[in-house]
Design a protein around this motif. Structure first.
Motif, PDB file in Angstrom:
ATOM      1  N   MET A   1       0.821  -1.173   0.000  1.00 52.43           N
ATOM      2  CA  MET A   1       0.000   0.000   0.000  1.00 52.43           C
ATOM      3  C   MET A   1       0.873   1.247   0.000  1.00 52.43           C
ATOM      4  O   MET A   1       1.956   1.236   0.547  1.00 52.43           O
TER       5      MET A   1
ATOM      6  N   THR B   1     -11.902  -5.627   4.281  1.00 51.45           N
ATOM      7  CA  THR B   1     -11.046  -5.525   5.461  1.00 51.45           C
ATOM      8  C   THR B   1     -10.023  -6.633   5.377  1.00 51.45           C
ATOM      9  O   THR B   1     -10.237  -7.661   4.738  1.00 51.45           O
ATOM     10  N   ASP B   2      -8.873  -6.414   6.018  1.00 47.24           N
ATOM     11  CA  ASP B   2      -7.873  -7.479   6.060  1.00 47.24           C
ATOM     12  C   ASP B   2      -7.573  -7.836   7.510  1.00 47.24           C
ATOM     13  O   ASP B   2      -8.134  -7.252   8.437  1.00 47.24           O
TER      14      ASP B   2
ATOM     15  N   GLU C   1      -7.038  -3.246   8.431  1.00 52.81           N
ATOM     16  CA  GLU C   1      -7.094  -2.186   7.437  1.00 52.81           C
ATOM     17  C   GLU C   1      -8.417  -2.257   6.678  1.00 52.81           C
ATOM     18  O   GLU C   1      -8.958  -3.335   6.450  1.00 52.81           O
ATOM     19  N   ILE C   2      -8.919  -1.090   6.310  1.00 52.78           N
ATOM     20  CA  ILE C   2     -10.114  -0.989   5.490  1.00 52.78           C
ATOM     21  C   ILE C   2      -9.654  -0.598   4.087  1.00 52.78           C
ATOM     22  O   ILE C   2      -8.913   0.363   3.917  1.00 52.78           O
ATOM     23  N   ILE C   3     -10.123  -1.338   3.100  1.00 54.32           N
ATOM     24  CA  ILE C   3      -9.722  -1.095   1.722  1.00 54.32           C
ATOM     25  C   ILE C   3     -10.972  -0.747   0.915  1.00 54.32           C
ATOM     26  O   ILE C   3     -11.953  -1.487   0.938  1.00 54.32           O
ATOM     27  N   LEU C   4     -10.924   0.391   0.242  1.00 58.01           N
ATOM     28  CA  LEU C   4     -12.004   0.799  -0.641  1.00 58.01           C
ATOM     29  C   LEU C   4     -11.568   0.516  -2.070  1.00 58.01           C
ATOM     30  O   LEU C   4     -10.469   0.877  -2.469  1.00 58.01           O
ATOM     31  N   LYS C   5     -12.448  -0.122  -2.822  1.00 57.31           N
ATOM     32  CA  LYS C   5     -12.134  -0.440  -4.213  1.00 57.31           C
ATOM     33  C   LYS C   5     -13.308  -0.006  -5.073  1.00 57.31           C
ATOM     34  O   LYS C   5     -14.464  -0.244  -4.709  1.00 57.31           O
TER      35      LYS C   5
END
Length: 181
Positions: free
Chosen positions: A1, A38-39, A43-47
């Motif tokens: 990231m 989420t992982d 972490e929050i991941i926006l795609k």
């Protein structure tokens, strides 16, 4: 990231503003859907969500069948990138971003049949391609444009005809209907 150095607070309704610079860079427009992941590290991941991306395996098979029948390069794009490509230009386009001209053509719901020598011919990605003819038909699902079907030729001997146009229109209509169900 990759760290951006930008920090935002969550408001009392749980909202976070995605900075304009990031939205512009990632071509995220107002109203665009985002997928949330989420992982394990919290972490929050926006795609950016691509509705037609859900059909990528199906779109790939459909593009391969069309390329086999037409003998030309067939590409299927969502509003941001090429999600399926079949024929001789496979590795040239797959996962590349669509050009602003192609994005505009989709937004305007326009169909295009053109040779490279014509004024209406557009670049389809940000990299230079060596295609001499193009047929582009938008994919419409529930009234919204979600992508496009393209039939491209590198060694066109003449302007694409009614057959290529009808094949692309049929594919766009079929993919649009698949998304509705």
């Amino acid at each position: 990231m990759k760290a951006t150095g930008i920090v935002r607070r969550i408001d009392d309704l749980g909202r976070v503003v995605v900075p304009k610079e990031i939205r512009r860079t990632l071509r995220i427009r107002e109203g665009d859907p985002l997928e949330i992941f989420t992982d394990r590290e919290g972490e929050i991941i926006l795609k950016k969500y691509s509705p037609i991306g859900e059909l990528s395996l199906f779109a790939k098979q459909y593009a391969e069948a069309m390329a086999q029948i037409t003998g030309q390069v067939v590409a299927i794009a969502d509003r941001d990138q090429f999600i399926a490509v079949a024929g001789n230009g496979k590795k040239d386009l797959l996962a590349k971003s669509v050009s602003r001209e192609l994005e505009h053509l989709m937004t305007e719901r326009e169909t295009l049949v053109a040779l490279k020598s014509e004024k209406s011919f557009i670049a389809i990605s940000f990299d230079e391609e060596e295609y001499n003819s193009q047929v582009i038909v938008p994919i419409i699902c529930e009234g919204d444009v979600i992508g496009a079907v393209l039939i491209l030729a590198k060694d066109a001997k003449g302007k694409p005809g009614e057959t290529e146009l009808k094949i692309a229109q049929t594919a766009a209509s079929f993919l649009g209907r698949q998304m509705e169900s």
